[in-house]
Scaffold this motif. Structure first.
Motif, PDB file in Angstrom:
ATOM      1  N   LYS A 156       0.873  -1.172   0.000  1.00  0.00           N
ATOM      2  CA  LYS A 156       0.000   0.000   0.000  1.00  0.00           C
ATOM      3  C   LYS A 156       0.912   1.224   0.000  1.00  0.00           C
ATOM      4  O   LYS A 156       1.795   1.352   0.852  1.00  0.00           O
ATOM      5  CB  LYS A 156      -0.907  -0.018   1.227  1.00  0.00           C
ATOM      6  CG  LYS A 156      -2.013   0.995   1.165  1.00  0.00           C
ATOM      7  CD  LYS A 156      -3.000   0.778   2.304  1.00  0.00           C
ATOM      8  CE  LYS A 156      -4.093   1.810   2.307  1.00  0.00           C
ATOM      9  NZ  LYS A 156      -5.023   1.610   3.432  1.00  0.00           N
ATOM     10  N   LEU A 200      -2.633   4.044  -3.228  1.00  0.00           N
ATOM     11  CA  LEU A 200      -2.799   2.958  -4.185  1.00  0.00           C
ATOM     12  C   LEU A 200      -2.333   1.652  -3.583  1.00  0.00           C
ATOM     13  O   LEU A 200      -1.547   1.621  -2.627  1.00  0.00           O
ATOM     14  CB  LEU A 200      -2.099   3.249  -5.511  1.00  0.00           C
ATOM     15  CG  LEU A 200      -0.580   3.350  -5.584  1.00  0.00           C
ATOM     16  CD1 LEU A 200       0.054   1.997  -5.809  1.00  0.00           C
ATOM     17  CD2 LEU A 200      -0.214   4.265  -6.722  1.00  0.00           C
ATOM     18  N   TYR A 221     -11.758  -4.977  -6.924  1.00  0.00           N
ATOM     19  CA  TYR A 221     -12.462  -3.737  -6.652  1.00  0.00           C
ATOM     20  C   TYR A 221     -12.800  -3.625  -5.162  1.00  0.00           C
ATOM     21  O   TYR A 221     -12.533  -2.597  -4.522  1.00  0.00           O
ATOM     22  CB  TYR A 221     -13.739  -3.663  -7.491  1.00  0.00           C
ATOM     23  CG  TYR A 221     -14.511  -2.397  -7.271  1.00  0.00           C
ATOM     24  CD1 TYR A 221     -14.180  -1.230  -7.949  1.00  0.00           C
ATOM     25  CD2 TYR A 221     -15.574  -2.363  -6.371  1.00  0.00           C
ATOM     26  CE1 TYR A 221     -14.888  -0.056  -7.736  1.00  0.00           C
ATOM     27  CE2 TYR A 221     -16.290  -1.192  -6.157  1.00  0.00           C
ATOM     28  CZ  TYR A 221     -15.937  -0.041  -6.837  1.00  0.00           C
ATOM     29  OH  TYR A 221     -16.631   1.119  -6.619  1.00  0.00           O
ATOM     30  N   GLY A 256      -9.808  -2.936  -3.065  1.00  0.00           N
ATOM     31  CA  GLY A 256      -9.464  -1.515  -3.139  1.00  0.00           C
ATOM     32  C   GLY A 256     -10.336  -0.676  -2.224  1.00  0.00           C
ATOM     33  O   GLY A 256      -9.847   0.212  -1.511  1.00  0.00           O
ATOM     34  N   GLN A 257     -11.633  -0.954  -2.204  1.00  0.00           N
ATOM     35  CA  GLN A 257     -12.538  -0.233  -1.306  1.00  0.00           C
ATOM     36  C   GLN A 257     -12.189  -0.492   0.152  1.00  0.00           C
ATOM     37  O   GLN A 257     -12.144   0.427   0.969  1.00  0.00           O
ATOM     38  CB  GLN A 257     -13.983  -0.643  -1.572  1.00  0.00           C
ATOM     39  CG  GLN A 257     -14.598   0.014  -2.771  1.00  0.00           C
ATOM     40  CD  GLN A 257     -16.090  -0.246  -2.844  1.00  0.00           C
ATOM     41  OE1 GLN A 257     -16.560  -1.325  -2.511  1.00  0.00           O
ATOM     42  NE2 GLN A 257     -16.835   0.763  -3.279  1.00  0.00           N
ATOM     43  N   VAL A 299      -8.158   2.771  -0.999  1.00  0.00           N
ATOM     44  CA  VAL A 299      -7.246   3.305  -2.008  1.00  0.00           C
ATOM     45  C   VAL A 299      -8.029   3.794  -3.217  1.00  0.00           C
ATOM     46  O   VAL A 299      -9.159   3.371  -3.468  1.00  0.00           O
ATOM     47  CB  VAL A 299      -6.188   2.268  -2.439  1.00  0.00           C
ATOM     48  CG1 VAL A 299      -5.307   1.878  -1.265  1.00  0.00           C
ATOM     49  CG2 VAL A 299      -6.820   1.043  -3.081  1.00  0.00           C
ATOM     50  N   ARG A 300      -7.403   4.653  -3.960  1.00  0.00           N
ATOM     51  CA  ARG A 300      -8.002   5.172  -5.194  1.00  0.00           C
ATOM     52  C   ARG A 300      -7.649   4.291  -6.397  1.00  0.00           C
ATOM     53  O   ARG A 300      -8.396   4.221  -7.364  1.00  0.00           O
ATOM     54  CB  ARG A 300      -7.513   6.607  -5.417  1.00  0.00           C
ATOM     55  CG  ARG A 300      -7.978   7.260  -6.686  1.00  0.00           C
ATOM     56  CD  ARG A 300      -9.483   7.440  -6.728  1.00  0.00           C
ATOM     57  NE  ARG A 300      -9.893   8.073  -7.966  1.00  0.00           N
ATOM     58  CZ  ARG A 300     -10.260   7.415  -9.064  1.00  0.00           C
ATOM     59  NH1 ARG A 300     -10.281   6.092  -9.078  1.00  0.00           N
ATOM     60  NH2 ARG A 300     -10.611   8.062 -10.155  1.00  0.00           N
ATOM     61  N   VAL A 316      -5.943   0.411  -7.707  1.00  0.00           N
ATOM     62  CA  VAL A 316      -5.399  -0.935  -7.510  1.00  0.00           C
ATOM     63  C   VAL A 316      -4.644  -1.286  -8.776  1.00  0.00           C
ATOM     64  O   VAL A 316      -5.222  -1.348  -9.864  1.00  0.00           O
ATOM     65  CB  VAL A 316      -6.502  -1.985  -7.239  1.00  0.00           C
ATOM     66  CG1 VAL A 316      -5.893  -3.383  -7.139  1.00  0.00           C
ATOM     67  CG2 VAL A 316      -7.277  -1.648  -5.978  1.00  0.00           C
ATOM     68  N   ASP A 358     -12.363   2.504 -14.379  1.00  0.00           N
ATOM     69  CA  ASP A 358     -12.459   3.512 -13.322  1.00  0.00           C
ATOM     70  C   ASP A 358     -13.910   3.957 -13.170  1.00  0.00           C
ATOM     71  O   ASP A 358     -14.510   4.451 -14.116  1.00  0.00           O
ATOM     72  CB  ASP A 358     -11.585   4.708 -13.680  1.00  0.00           C
ATOM     73  CG  ASP A 358     -11.428   5.699 -12.552  1.00  0.00           C
ATOM     74  OD1 ASP A 358     -12.027   5.497 -11.467  1.00  0.00           O
ATOM     75  OD2 ASP A 358     -10.702   6.688 -12.743  1.00  0.00           O
ATOM     76  N   GLN A 377     -14.357   5.858  -8.058  1.00  0.00           N
ATOM     77  CA  GLN A 377     -13.995   5.508  -6.687  1.00  0.00           C
ATOM     78  C   GLN A 377     -12.715   4.695  -6.649  1.00  0.00           C
ATOM     79  O   GLN A 377     -11.791   5.008  -5.906  1.00  0.00           O
ATOM     80  CB  GLN A 377     -15.126   4.731  -6.021  1.00  0.00           C
ATOM     81  CG  GLN A 377     -16.363   5.546  -5.788  1.00  0.00           C
ATOM     82  CD  GLN A 377     -17.439   4.732  -5.083  1.00  0.00           C
ATOM     83  OE1 GLN A 377     -17.195   3.646  -4.567  1.00  0.00           O
ATOM     84  NE2 GLN A 377     -18.641   5.256  -5.042  1.00  0.00           N
ATOM     85  N   VAL A 378     -12.693   3.610  -7.414  1.00  0.00           N
ATOM     86  CA  VAL A 378     -11.516   2.745  -7.485  1.00  0.00           C
ATOM     87  C   VAL A 378     -11.146   2.539  -8.957  1.00  0.00           C
ATOM     88  O   VAL A 378     -11.990   2.114  -9.751  1.00  0.00           O
ATOM     89  CB  VAL A 378     -11.762   1.372  -6.817  1.00  0.00           C
ATOM     90  CG1 VAL A 378     -10.545   0.475  -6.962  1.00  0.00           C
ATOM     91  CG2 VAL A 378     -12.115   1.545  -5.338  1.00  0.00           C
ATOM     92  N   LEU A 428      -9.029   0.346 -11.430  1.00  0.00           N
ATOM     93  CA  LEU A 428      -8.343  -0.932 -11.568  1.00  0.00           C
ATOM     94  C   LEU A 428      -7.450  -0.840 -12.796  1.00  0.00           C
ATOM     95  O   LEU A 428      -7.929  -0.534 -13.902  1.00  0.00           O
ATOM     96  CB  LEU A 428      -9.349  -2.070 -11.735  1.00  0.00           C
ATOM     97  CG  LEU A 428     -10.327  -2.257 -10.573  1.00  0.00           C
ATOM     98  CD1 LEU A 428     -11.353  -3.331 -10.910  1.00  0.00           C
ATOM     99  CD2 LEU A 428      -9.592  -2.602  -9.283  1.00  0.00           C
TER     100      LEU A 428
END
Length: 158
Positions: A66, A74, A92, A95-96, A100-101, A103, A115, A118-119, A121
């Motif tokens: 992280k 990220l 996803y 990431g939540q 993180v913003r 992954v 995208d 929120q996240v 990928l």
């Protein structure tokens, strides 16, 4: 901040070096596993930070990292533990869960950039062993700027 993103180089870390020679300046490098040793080798020949994780073909190295780069949180991981070849939902949700913003992952050898605001990928694909139907591998560019985040998948044509 310009970040180059690699994954699934499978011992062919010199390809990353060739990309860097063509790309010029980068502020950091991310390597999403398979082979973690490639990230280590790269870190010994360039002067920017290199962050890497191990993949399913590696014996040593961290599973996940992280990071906060340019004030953007990220998560760097390989993706095999989250079913990256069969879907993106687990990545996803990871990431939540981690807050993180972005992954960044690999494993599938297939580029992804999704995208929802929120996240994000982001999978750069594989430089060494593409599975896209193209003979050319790929890598990623990630820009973290004041006006937002931009990503790009780049097909590598030596």
């Amino acid at each position: 901040m310009k970040i180059l993103v690699f994954s699934d180089t499978h011992g062919r870390w010199q390809l990353c070096r060739e990309v860097l020679d063509r790309e010029g300046r980068a502020d950091a490098i991310l390597h999403a596993g398979d082979h973690y040793d490639d990230a280590i080798a790269l870190s010994q020949v360039i002067e920017v930070p290199v962050y890497g994780v191990k993949g399913n073909c590696d014996w040593a190295g961290p599973e996940e990292k992280k990071l906060v780069l340019a004030d953007v949180p990220l998560l760097l991981l390989h993706g095999h533990r989250y079913g990256a070849k069969s879907g993106l939902s687990s990545l996803y949700y990871k990431g939540q869960e981690e807050g993180v913003r972005i992954v960044v992952f690999g494993h599938s050898h297939i580029p992804v950039q999704e995208d929802d605001g929120q996240v994000l990928l982001f999978n750069p694909g594989s430089l060494a062993r593409p599975r896209t139907g193209s003979p050319y591998g790929s890598y990623g560019r990630l820009w973290l700027e004041q006006d937002g985040i931009r990503v790009e998948i780049v097909e590598w044509r030596p």
